[in-house]
Write an enzyme that holds these catalytic residues in place. Structure first.
Site, PDB file in Angstrom:
ATOM      1  N   LYS A 186       0.848  -1.203   0.000  1.00 25.90           N
ATOM      2  CA  LYS A 186       0.000   0.000   0.000  1.00 25.90           C
ATOM      3  C   LYS A 186       0.879   1.247   0.000  1.00 25.90           C
ATOM      4  O   LYS A 186       0.582   2.235  -0.674  1.00 25.90           O
ATOM      5  CB  LYS A 186      -0.937  -0.005   1.218  1.00 25.90           C
ATOM      6  CG  LYS A 186      -1.906   1.177   1.188  1.00 25.90           C
ATOM      7  CD  LYS A 186      -2.961   1.153   2.266  1.00 25.90           C
ATOM      8  CE  LYS A 186      -3.957   2.285   2.041  1.00 25.90           C
ATOM      9  NZ  LYS A 186      -4.824   2.545   3.179  1.00 25.90           N
ATOM     10  N   ASN A 254      -9.903  10.770  -8.174  1.00 31.50           N
ATOM     11  CA  ASN A 254      -9.633  11.002  -6.743  1.00 31.50           C
ATOM     12  C   ASN A 254      -8.598  12.086  -6.513  1.00 31.50           C
ATOM     13  O   ASN A 254      -7.631  12.208  -7.265  1.00 31.50           O
ATOM     14  CB  ASN A 254      -9.115   9.726  -6.060  1.00 31.50           C
ATOM     15  CG  ASN A 254     -10.208   8.709  -5.831  1.00 31.50           C
ATOM     16  OD1 ASN A 254     -11.283   8.814  -6.423  1.00 31.50           O
ATOM     17  ND2 ASN A 254      -9.930   7.733  -4.999  1.00 31.50           N
ATOM     18  N   GLU A 269       1.526  13.856   5.616  1.00 28.37           N
ATOM     19  CA  GLU A 269       2.219  12.691   6.190  1.00 28.37           C
ATOM     20  C   GLU A 269       3.491  12.357   5.383  1.00 28.37           C
ATOM     21  O   GLU A 269       3.963  11.234   5.407  1.00 28.37           O
ATOM     22  CB  GLU A 269       1.271  11.487   6.242  1.00 28.37           C
ATOM     23  CG  GLU A 269       0.141  11.660   7.242  1.00 28.37           C
ATOM     24  CD  GLU A 269      -0.732  10.412   7.433  1.00 28.37           C
ATOM     25  OE1 GLU A 269      -0.794   9.879   8.539  1.00 28.37           O
ATOM     26  OE2 GLU A 269      -1.359   9.982   6.444  1.00 28.37           O
TER      27      GLU A 269
HETATM   28  P1  NAD Z   1      -8.096  12.667  10.721  1.00 26.48           P
HETATM   29  O1  NAD Z   1      -7.225  13.883  10.729  1.00 26.48           O
HETATM   30  O2  NAD Z   1      -9.489  12.775  10.213  1.00 26.48           O
HETATM   31  O3  NAD Z   1      -8.201  12.101  12.223  1.00 26.48           O
HETATM   32  C1  NAD Z   1      -7.144  12.108  13.136  1.00 26.48           C
HETATM   33  C2  NAD Z   1      -7.718  12.517  14.493  1.00 26.48           C
HETATM   34  O4  NAD Z   1      -6.692  12.374  15.485  1.00 26.48           O
HETATM   35  C3  NAD Z   1      -8.183  13.990  14.561  1.00 26.48           C
HETATM   36  O5  NAD Z   1      -9.559  14.028  14.921  1.00 26.48           O
HETATM   37  C4  NAD Z   1      -7.277  14.602  15.630  1.00 26.48           C
HETATM   38  O6  NAD Z   1      -7.941  15.571  16.426  1.00 26.48           O
HETATM   39  C5  NAD Z   1      -6.908  13.382  16.450  1.00 26.48           C
HETATM   40  N1  NAD Z   1      -5.685  13.498  17.267  1.00 26.48           N
HETATM   41  C6  NAD Z   1      -4.533  14.127  16.990  1.00 26.48           C
HETATM   42  N2  NAD Z   1      -3.635  13.970  17.994  1.00 26.48           N
HETATM   43  C7  NAD Z   1      -4.241  13.193  18.931  1.00 26.48           C
HETATM   44  C8  NAD Z   1      -3.840  12.663  20.185  1.00 26.48           C
HETATM   45  N3  NAD Z   1      -2.613  12.883  20.681  1.00 26.48           N
HETATM   46  N4  NAD Z   1      -4.719  11.911  20.873  1.00 26.48           N
HETATM   47  C9  NAD Z   1      -5.972  11.687  20.398  1.00 26.48           C
HETATM   48  N5  NAD Z   1      -6.413  12.161  19.204  1.00 26.48           N
HETATM   49  C10 NAD Z   1      -5.554  12.898  18.491  1.00 26.48           C
HETATM   50  O7  NAD Z   1      -7.269  11.538   9.980  1.00 26.48           O
HETATM   51  P2  NAD Z   1      -7.800  10.271   9.128  1.00 26.48           P
HETATM   52  O8  NAD Z   1      -8.111  10.704   7.746  1.00 26.48           O
HETATM   53  O9  NAD Z   1      -8.831   9.537   9.920  1.00 26.48           O
HETATM   54  O10 NAD Z   1      -6.457   9.418   9.030  1.00 26.48           O
HETATM   55  C11 NAD Z   1      -5.916   8.724  10.148  1.00 26.48           C
HETATM   56  C12 NAD Z   1      -4.865   7.734   9.646  1.00 26.48           C
HETATM   57  O11 NAD Z   1      -5.523   6.757   8.822  1.00 26.48           O
HETATM   58  C13 NAD Z   1      -3.781   8.360   8.769  1.00 26.48           C
HETATM   59  O12 NAD Z   1      -2.560   7.683   8.965  1.00 26.48           O
HETATM   60  C14 NAD Z   1      -4.287   8.111   7.353  1.00 26.48           C
HETATM   61  O13 NAD Z   1      -3.252   8.078   6.398  1.00 26.48           O
HETATM   62  C15 NAD Z   1      -4.936   6.743   7.522  1.00 26.48           C
HETATM   63  N6  NAD Z   1      -5.986   6.430   6.561  1.00 26.48           N
HETATM   64  C16 NAD Z   1      -6.951   7.358   6.239  1.00 26.48           C
HETATM   65  C17 NAD Z   1      -7.954   7.009   5.347  1.00 26.48           C
HETATM   66  C18 NAD Z   1      -9.078   7.971   5.002  1.00 26.48           C
HETATM   67  O14 NAD Z   1      -9.843   7.691   4.069  1.00 26.48           O
HETATM   68  N7  NAD Z   1      -9.249   9.074   5.710  1.00 26.48           N
HETATM   69  C19 NAD Z   1      -7.979   5.725   4.787  1.00 26.48           C
HETATM   70  C20 NAD Z   1      -7.017   4.787   5.160  1.00 26.48           C
HETATM   71  C21 NAD Z   1      -6.019   5.161   6.057  1.00 26.48           C
END
Ligand code: NAD
Length: 310
Positions: A186, A254, A269
């Site tokens: 990935k 996308n 990231e």
């Molecule tokens: P996001 O920014 O929507 O969510 C992250 C959350 O973490 C935020 O709400 C933030 O307030 C919180 N946060 C930050 N620091 C924190 C802490 N110390 N303690 C608790 N909460 C804290 O991010 P996302 O899009 O959900 O992505 C999260 C991970 O998943 C990333 O690594 C991303 O690459 C991966 N990912 C995302 C997707 C997607 O479609 N969004 C899909 C697959 C993987």
């Protein structure tokens, strides 16, 4: 019933937490975003999108100290917050707690491992997609193959049981003996697509339409393949460059997550995607000049968000 804490209840964390909660698991979401936590506790989590619009009752806190020990901690913060998140999650961690990361990029497992014994960590890879719509509201944007695995590749009863708990909650997880290979496979897609789309400000499909971006994509992915080989990673694809090009075409419309971050002026990231390849390449004596250039351009874009030339 599994007692679950989701640390980082943003787009993906709240979606996974919502699914597990609506199927009877005892889920608490932990997030530093106080308004979101309040909205979830007051109104429930509103999930919209491909799995149907609904409101899911869910618990949420800003302080992990209020949760007690849990069976499973899911880390779903952005990669640059993993270290702080796992540090804060320690009050919920017991000797039998399993920590799962479904995050993208390299370095999350290593960050967790600095605080939790490696034997308590499981790796996950998911093709589900989600976006935040506002506090207490998430859009379920996509589903796709998702995997869970022990880091040493063992097929354990713990792995089977947790895969089943997710699957019966609607998040189909396949247990795998090669989670690191899946994670890297990935990663190669993100290596080829994310930085280039963010720099060029184009949708995924455009990258393979221009000879220049297509060549850079191929070189960046090829460097990462050499690093993976040096680390003994078992990749899924015989021709990873062809796979990344195919993903560009399949997801032509996308906007990559890194493009979305750059357009919104947010931190990306990059350090855990192309930047991680540069670090791993240095450690294994593999040259990675293309990934270094992509990393430094994206980092410079981040540092110059406030500068506009008209
Ligand atoms: P996001 O920014 O929507 O969510 C992250 C959350 O973490 C935020 O709400 C933030 O307030 C919180 N946060 C930050 N620091 C924190 C802490 N110390 N303690 C608790 N909460 C804290 O991010 P996302 O899009 O959900 O992505 C999260 C991970 O998943 C990333 O690594 C991303 O690459 C991966 N990912 C995302 C997707 C997607 O479609 N969004 C899909 C697959 C993987």
């Amino acid at each position: 019933m599994v007692k679950v804490a989701v640390v980082g209840a943003g787009a993906m964390g709240s979606l996974f937490g919502g699914f597990l909660s609506e199927h009877g698991h005892d889920v608490t979401c932990i997030d530093v975003w106080a308004e979101h936590v309040e909205a979830i506790n007051r109104d429930g989590l509103r999930i919209e999108g491909i799995s149907g619009d609904r409101i899911v009752p869910l618990k949420a806190v800003t302080d992990p100290g209020r949760v007690g020990q849990v069976d499973v901690i899911i880390i779903f913060v952005k990669a640059y917050h993993t270290e702080a998140a796992i540090e804060a999650a320690k009050p919920m961690l017991g000797a039998d707690t399993t920590v799962i990361t479904f995050q993208n990029g390299l370095g999350n497992i290593e960050a967790i491992e600095r605080h939790v014994p490696r034997t308590q960590i499981l790796g996950g890879v998911t093709s589900w997609g989600a976006t935040m719509l506002g506090s207490g509201r998430v859009r379920h944007a996509g589903v796709g193959d998702s995997f869970l695995g022990e880091l040493d590749g063992a097929m354990t009863t713990r792995l089977e049981a947790l895969s089943e708990a997710f699957t019966s909650s609607g998040i189909v997880l396949k247990p795998t003996d090669n989670i690191l290979g899946l994670l890297w496979s990935k990663l190669l897609v993100n290596i080829g697509i994310n930085a280039l789309t963010a720099i060029l400000r184009v949708q995924n499909g455009r990258l393979v339409e221009y000879p220049g971006s297509d060549q850079i994509l191929a070189l960046a992915v090829s460097e990462a393949v050499e690093v993976a080989k040096a680390k003994g990673i078992r990749l899924l694809y015989d021709d990873p460059v062809a796979k990344v090009r195919a993903v560009c075409r399949q997801t032509a419309q996308n906007r990559s997550s890194m493009l979305q971050d750059v357009l919104a002026g947010r931190r990306t990231e990059i350090d855990f995607i192309n930047g991680a390849i540069v670090r791993e390449g240095e450690a294994h004596g593999v040259p990675t000049p293309i990934n270094l250039v992509l990393t430094q351009i994206v980092k410079t874009i981040e540092q110059s968000y406030d500068i506009r030339v008209s």
